[in-house]
Design a protein around this motif. Sequence first.
Motif, mmCIF file in Angstrom:
data_model
loop_
_atom_site.group_PDB
_atom_site.id
_atom_site.type_symbol
_atom_site.label_atom_id
_atom_site.label_comp_id
_atom_site.label_asym_id
_atom_site.label_seq_id
_atom_site.Cartn_x
_atom_site.Cartn_y
_atom_site.Cartn_z
ATOM 1 N N LYS A 23 0.671 -1.150 0.039
ATOM 2 C CA LYS A 23 -0.187 -0.163 0.050
ATOM 3 C C LYS A 23 1.013 1.167 -0.026
ATOM 4 N N ASN A 30 0.820 4.598 0.216
ATOM 5 C CA ASN A 30 0.031 5.903 0.592
ATOM 6 C C ASN A 30 0.613 6.850 1.581
ATOM 7 N N ASN A 64 6.416 6.092 -2.121
ATOM 8 C CA ASN A 64 5.440 6.517 -1.164
ATOM 9 C C ASN A 64 5.112 5.370 -0.057
#
Length: 237
Positions: free
Chosen positions: A107, A109, A138
């Motif tokens: 992920k 994010n 990220n």
Amino acid sequence: MIKHNIRIIDIVDEAKYTKTYYFEKPEDFTWEEGAHTHIAHVGFDAGDKPNKDLVRHMSIMTLPKENKVGITTRFSSIPSEFKDKLSNLAIGDEVVLFKVGSLMTLKRNGRPLILLSMGVGIAAMRPIILAFKEDGSNIPYVININVDSSGDFIYKDELDNLVDESYKNYWISDRQGFYKKLDQLLQIEKPVFYIVGSYEFVKSNIRMLISNNVNGEDISIDKKEWSLSEFLDNSKV
């Protein structure tokens, strides 16, 4: 459903009663980090109905770029029919591979990832870690915690060689130490958690996370048959 008959190309003793099996990678077979697949013994589908005792849902501990499909498993003193047959296979023997899915892709994010695993559950985490080390975009950093009462930590040397300012391992041999470390890490702001282990291990960790105000959408588990909502409901009991 596409089935692939694949040969064993290597068998590695990882720890006591624990082996990694490497299989040839079918040309048209690919997957993402954190993926699982089905491994079956040849002949599992010979009858009117497939023999489910000869099939296992397994985490893939390699990435496609390694050009081989790997699984790591631990054998008990009274193995299942599947593992008994697996323990008697040798390099050059075949198994059947089919279906692939991933519930634990990275992920990206902008939040740190905390990986929680028990014993051979680290097999699901290895490709996640390698994918992060290859491309950490990220993702500020990753913390990997593995608890194994045997003290024989799988992939320890390999993963310790990857440690830097963005990646850290904690190898812990008892549950008390594990939960003490997890309690410390809960002070981190808005991490995302990945959990792999036994049903009780997953349940107890989800209960602890939810009780510390971690949202359900910030928890990933690797079993499709284990509904996250089931654990979230149980966490309120």
